[in-house]
Design a protein around this motif. Sequence first.
Motif, PDB file in Angstrom:
ATOM      1  N   TYR A 169      -5.890   2.532   3.613  1.00  0.00           N
ATOM      2  CA  TYR A 169      -4.736   1.750   2.958  1.00  0.00           C
ATOM      3  C   TYR A 169      -5.346   1.654   1.316  1.00  0.00           C
ATOM      4  CZ  TYR A 169      -3.152   0.271   7.484  1.00  0.00           C
ATOM      5  OH  TYR A 169      -2.602   0.278   8.767  1.00  0.00           O
ATOM      6  N   ILE A 170      -4.199   2.653   0.694  1.00  0.00           N
ATOM      7  CA  ILE A 170      -4.611   2.678  -0.688  1.00  0.00           C
ATOM      8  C   ILE A 170      -3.496   2.124  -1.590  1.00  0.00           C
ATOM      9  CG2 ILE A 170      -4.653   4.441  -2.534  1.00  0.00           C
ATOM     10  CD1 ILE A 170      -7.227   4.479  -0.679  1.00  0.00           C
ATOM     11  N   THR A 171      -3.916   1.337  -2.649  1.00  0.00           N
ATOM     12  CA  THR A 171      -2.906   0.796  -3.614  1.00  0.00           C
ATOM     13  C   THR A 171      -2.960   1.234  -4.867  1.00  0.00           C
ATOM     14  OG1 THR A 171      -2.922  -1.501  -2.039  1.00  0.00           O
ATOM     15  CG2 THR A 171      -1.991  -1.501  -4.694  1.00  0.00           C
ATOM     16  N   PHE A 172      -2.025   1.889  -5.355  1.00  0.00           N
ATOM     17  CA  PHE A 172      -2.199   2.354  -6.719  1.00  0.00           C
ATOM     18  C   PHE A 172      -1.970   1.233  -7.735  1.00  0.00           C
ATOM     19  CE2 PHE A 172      -0.585   6.320  -4.401  1.00  0.00           C
ATOM     20  CZ  PHE A 172      -1.952   7.194  -4.882  1.00  0.00           C
ATOM     21  N   ASN A 173      -2.478   1.434  -8.824  1.00  0.00           N
ATOM     22  CA  ASN A 173      -2.354   0.461  -9.979  1.00  0.00           C
ATOM     23  C   ASN A 173      -2.072   1.099 -11.267  1.00  0.00           C
ATOM     24  OD1 ASN A 173      -5.028   0.961 -10.842  1.00  0.00           O
ATOM     25  ND2 ASN A 173      -5.715  -0.350  -9.020  1.00  0.00           N
ATOM     26  N   GLN A 174      -1.752   0.214 -12.308  1.00  0.00           N
ATOM     27  CA  GLN A 174      -1.506   0.792 -13.470  1.00  0.00           C
ATOM     28  C   GLN A 174      -2.245   0.003 -14.658  1.00  0.00           C
ATOM     29  OE1 GLN A 174       2.596   1.357 -14.151  1.00  0.00           O
ATOM     30  NE2 GLN A 174       2.491   2.725 -15.727  1.00  0.00           N
TER      31      GLN A 174
ATOM     32  N   ILE B  94      -2.677   5.670 -14.240  1.00  0.00           N
ATOM     33  CA  ILE B  94      -2.660   5.351 -12.756  1.00  0.00           C
ATOM     34  C   ILE B  94      -3.993   5.583 -12.309  1.00  0.00           C
ATOM     35  CG2 ILE B  94      -1.786   5.712 -10.519  1.00  0.00           C
ATOM     36  CD1 ILE B  94       0.452   4.573 -12.349  1.00  0.00           C
ATOM     37  N   GLY B  95      -4.477   4.452 -11.613  1.00  0.00           N
ATOM     38  CA  GLY B  95      -5.493   4.241 -10.794  1.00  0.00           C
ATOM     39  C   GLY B  95      -5.242   3.774  -9.368  1.00  0.00           C
ATOM     40  N   PHE B  96      -6.392   3.680  -8.637  1.00  0.00           N
ATOM     41  CA  PHE B  96      -6.211   3.011  -7.031  1.00  0.00           C
ATOM     42  C   PHE B  96      -7.318   2.219  -6.775  1.00  0.00           C
ATOM     43  CE2 PHE B  96      -9.145   6.587  -6.259  1.00  0.00           C
ATOM     44  CZ  PHE B  96      -9.561   6.198  -5.204  1.00  0.00           C
ATOM     45  N   ALA B  97      -6.813   1.555  -5.751  1.00  0.00           N
ATOM     46  CA  ALA B  97      -7.757   0.352  -5.044  1.00  0.00           C
ATOM     47  C   ALA B  97      -7.887   0.997  -3.908  1.00  0.00           C
ATOM     48  CB  ALA B  97      -7.367  -0.986  -5.198  1.00  0.00           C
ATOM     49  N   GLY B  98      -9.198   1.363  -3.519  1.00  0.00           N
ATOM     50  CA  GLY B  98      -9.555   1.808  -2.012  1.00  0.00           C
ATOM     51  C   GLY B  98      -9.999   0.713  -1.264  1.00  0.00           C
ATOM     52  N   PRO B  99     -10.701   1.069  -0.053  1.00  0.00           N
ATOM     53  CA  PRO B  99     -11.387   0.034   0.696  1.00  0.00           C
ATOM     54  C   PRO B  99     -12.382  -0.539   0.043  1.00  0.00           C
ATOM     55  CG  PRO B  99     -11.145   2.343   1.815  1.00  0.00           C
ATOM     56  CD  PRO B  99     -10.797   2.499   0.383  1.00  0.00           C
ATOM     57  N   ASP B 100     -12.663  -1.812   0.202  1.00  0.00           N
ATOM     58  CA  ASP B 100     -13.722  -2.854  -0.294  1.00  0.00           C
ATOM     59  C   ASP B 100     -14.495  -3.438   0.965  1.00  0.00           C
ATOM     60  OD1 ASP B 100     -15.257  -4.462  -1.663  1.00  0.00           O
ATOM     61  OD2 ASP B 100     -13.572  -5.662  -2.817  1.00  0.00           O
TER      62      ASP B 100
ATOM     63  N   VAL C 267       0.997  -1.228  -0.016  1.00  0.00           N
ATOM     64  CA  VAL C 267      -0.098  -0.016  -0.040  1.00  0.00           C
ATOM     65  C   VAL C 267       1.082   1.313   0.170  1.00  0.00           C
ATOM     66  CG1 VAL C 267      -1.806  -1.320   1.214  1.00  0.00           C
ATOM     67  CG2 VAL C 267      -0.175   0.099   2.586  1.00  0.00           C
ATOM     68  N   ALA C 268       0.315   2.441  -0.334  1.00  0.00           N
ATOM     69  CA  ALA C 268       0.929   3.711  -0.319  1.00  0.00           C
ATOM     70  C   ALA C 268       0.580   4.353   1.118  1.00  0.00           C
ATOM     71  CB  ALA C 268       0.529   4.598  -1.428  1.00  0.00           C
ATOM     72  N   ASP C 269       1.783   5.010   1.431  1.00  0.00           N
ATOM     73  CA  ASP C 269       1.780   5.828   2.630  1.00  0.00           C
ATOM     74  C   ASP C 269       1.121   7.065   2.289  1.00  0.00           C
ATOM     75  OD1 ASP C 269       1.872   7.006   5.141  1.00  0.00           O
ATOM     76  OD2 ASP C 269       4.037   6.987   5.389  1.00  0.00           O
ATOM     77  N   VAL C 270      -0.250   7.612   2.243  1.00  0.00           N
ATOM     78  CA  VAL C 270      -0.572   9.086   1.598  1.00  0.00           C
ATOM     79  C   VAL C 270      -1.443   9.582   2.488  1.00  0.00           C
ATOM     80  CG1 VAL C 270       0.058   8.280  -0.829  1.00  0.00           C
ATOM     81  CG2 VAL C 270      -2.149   7.642   0.205  1.00  0.00           C
ATOM     82  N   CYS C 271      -1.592   9.136   3.822  1.00  0.00           N
ATOM     83  CA  CYS C 271      -2.623   9.532   4.903  1.00  0.00           C
ATOM     84  C   CYS C 271      -1.902  10.431   5.856  1.00  0.00           C
ATOM     85  CB  CYS C 271      -3.202   8.529   5.666  1.00  0.00           C
ATOM     86  SG  CYS C 271      -4.374   7.566   4.564  1.00  0.00           S
ATOM     87  N   TYR C 272      -2.597  11.361   6.335  1.00  0.00           N
ATOM     88  CA  TYR C 272      -1.934  12.519   7.342  1.00  0.00           C
ATOM     89  C   TYR C 272      -3.017  12.376   8.837  1.00  0.00           C
ATOM     90  CZ  TYR C 272       0.821  13.978   3.735  1.00  0.00           C
ATOM     91  OH  TYR C 272       2.067  14.082   2.623  1.00  0.00           O
ATOM     92  N   THR C 273      -2.448  12.392   9.869  1.00  0.00           N
ATOM     93  CA  THR C 273      -2.989  12.799  11.047  1.00  0.00           C
ATOM     94  C   THR C 273      -3.369  14.224  11.304  1.00  0.00           C
ATOM     95  OG1 THR C 273      -1.334  13.140  12.532  1.00  0.00           O
ATOM     96  CG2 THR C 273      -1.910  10.933  12.230  1.00  0.00           C
ATOM     97  N   LEU C 274      -4.469  14.534  11.971  1.00  0.00           N
ATOM     98  CA  LEU C 274      -4.682  15.940  12.508  1.00  0.00           C
ATOM     99  C   LEU C 274      -3.731  16.357  13.132  1.00  0.00           C
ATOM    100  CD1 LEU C 274      -8.665  15.912  13.367  1.00  0.00           C
ATOM    101  CD2 LEU C 274      -7.394  15.988  11.033  1.00  0.00           C
TER     102      LEU C 274
END
Length: 828
Positions: free
Chosen positions: A559-564, A570-576, A527-534
Amino acid sequence: MKKQLFSKMGKYVLSAIMFVFMIGQVVGFSANVKADDSVGLEINGYQINTSMEAFRTLYSVSDPSDKVEEVGLVYGLTKYVSESDMVVGSTNNTVYSHSATAEGKNNICYSEMESAQTYVMTMEFVKNVDFFKNQISVRPYAKLKDGTYAYGEIVSKSVYQIADVLYQNQLMGNAAKHDYLYNNILSFVDSSYVKKDFKGSSTIVKPGTAEETTVKATEATTAKPSTGDYTTDKSIAMPFGLVAASPSNGTISIVWGRGDIDLYNVYINGVLVSKEVSCASYDYQGYAQGTYTVAVATVVGSSESERVTATVTVGGSSEPVTAAPTQAPTVVPTQAPTVVPTQAPTQQETSSIDFTTDDSIAMPFGMVVSSPYDGAVNVVWGQGTVNCYNVYVDGERRRTGVKAQSITMPVYFEGTHTVAITTVVGTRESKRLEMTIAVKGIGEKETEPETCPPELKPQLRSDLSFRDDKILMQLNNKTNGKYSNSQVYWCLLGYNAAHQLCYMDKNGNLIPANMGMNNVKVGDRMVADVCYTLEEADHVYVPSIKSGRMYLSYEKPIYITFNQASDGTIGFAGPDLNNASDPNANTLFEFAEFTIDGKYYWGNTTRVDYFSFPMITRLIGHTQYETYDKVVGDIGTRDGIFAKFLQNAPEAYKYCVNDKRIMAPCKAALNSGQAYANYFDGYINEFWAKYTNEDLVFSSEAGSFRGRVVGNQIQFRRDGDSTVYVVDKPSTQDVLEGKGAFARGNSVELAIEAQLCAAFNRGVATEPSNWYKPNKYYKNSINNYYAGFFHENSVVGLAYGFCYDDVNDQSTLLQYDNADALVIDLKW
């Protein structure tokens, strides 16, 4: 077209390089192909729109025998398709078909065929060399009323070839657009391409040989008039009060009065430029210098009144091309709309500004006043060089700083009323243009919309300032100590101006995504680390972003996974949440969707799929003449909402609740194969039986309809339209998720289906008189209790409880042209 519908359609993606997204329905069946000599189909040419960064295909359909029920285009990647592949329902996965809508009709006819109508389809650029170089095959089609299809010739062209012809022949209208072709397409594909200075005009590129010919749009306006095959009926009342003007070079502005029949055809020099439109102020662009005759006729069915005419002299045109949309769409391909009324959102008078009269300001023109029904006045006027006006009724200012448009307002006593319009510049206004009219009856007084209780309204921090170029996003931790700022996460994804998928960092920068960002392993998934906390950032100034989605979560990041894709996109797979092994399955999260363009904001939160925790969203904005401050969201604590839902829920809906979320009913026991899969079936049968024996009559934005059940379909006719529109009998799942029977057909059928879907969910399907009365919703024994619950427990009663909850404006949509701040309280 409603926004939730758009997002549903946008999920279909072409697997090669043709589209990023599309609007339009993909037909998923094999076509019954035949030729039909009486139906004419042709590709007329191409345009490149530099502001939309897209190319547009112009095509025409001739149907003198009225055999056609649907038209559109079939697209395919030339090197992967044969002629037999280029059909509706093709099994070739690089071929897709897209049906036209009324908005795709062009206001100029480019065809010499009998009774032809020209359409436009727009495809946004994918900015890579392959997209520009590869030829795209396009073929017009028509679905006939007997279910068979007719096809036109296939035309294949690359964006590079179109740009080359426009560039070499100096056809882009001005130097900036000319240079765009060189900088963004031609030299991008071929670094040795020779640059040329601009000297030319504007046009479309016609299909043909390598030695392309061109035709100017100003020449096309003198083509064979398109009359729409309406017969003249002298018994139909003619329009009145027609005024035509030219507020700027190349533009014709017209306005007329609203009669008892609010349906009109508009002609310029005999060419039908707007078909069956409502009374309003309209602008038509792209006309060369000269004198034009404008005509308007009242329409009833296939007949029209005699035409009322006016002449107008136009200055030199700066952009002689077909009408373009006033705002570029965020997903593609979309139909380029015909000229639309320049209408502003309804606004109740809130301004306390004192205006001084300035005789030097030009007064409005073309004012026409009528009474469309008892207790109301309608006023319409023309757009001048200053498109800002105040509207008065009986001396009371009822609208402030609005654009030229058609406005209907209530009156508060029976008798003669005075309506006035002034042109506004700053805090000065022109002398009033006034008219009087006698009105029967008394209207219901205009009131301010219901507002959020002060104690629930998210508060702005006093240490943060507004900016002129960006919207402030502020996130407030209101979990009452349940989670610290270091345990509340946010993640924002969307597309930048280059149409690249990005995430936004804590400083408000859009960072293009790539596969190398998947560098954190969670379980068996990278997964990609693209989140931030307050704690890292609780506010940010957000740049322009298309199709944005912001995830908000407690305790753990999303947790986001980028795909190609195969073309490099580029797209992404989010929560399922349908996948129990998804790394986000046990995380509490919500999300918001929005598009931001500078200070323009359009977005919503949603309960369409589930509820995890309460949140309240506030959008703040202003202009010189008004303030905007709207709040939507959930009322109550998380535990309180869960308990209240279970306390009153019918047995079928109690299964929606688990320890993490309250799931939408079709994600629980009302889904196919589950215990209550037939929950709505009895209600559907009741509706079917009722309208087998009587007509269902209703009106909506799409028109006035009359329907009757025939077997497993309900067939509708629209006033002034001979077409039969068909909706299939839905299932419980179709009702709850707006799919199946409620997600197929042409644009008019989709509009009907949205109304029916909303009515069934709200429990008013058999009571059309209550379809637009929110106080009557969710009273029937069979309704979408889940959606009704979140409306009952929301700020000012608004929620997005099912996919068509925007029907009658019941959703959480927030939209404003000059937004200052988006403030979100994250609660527990």
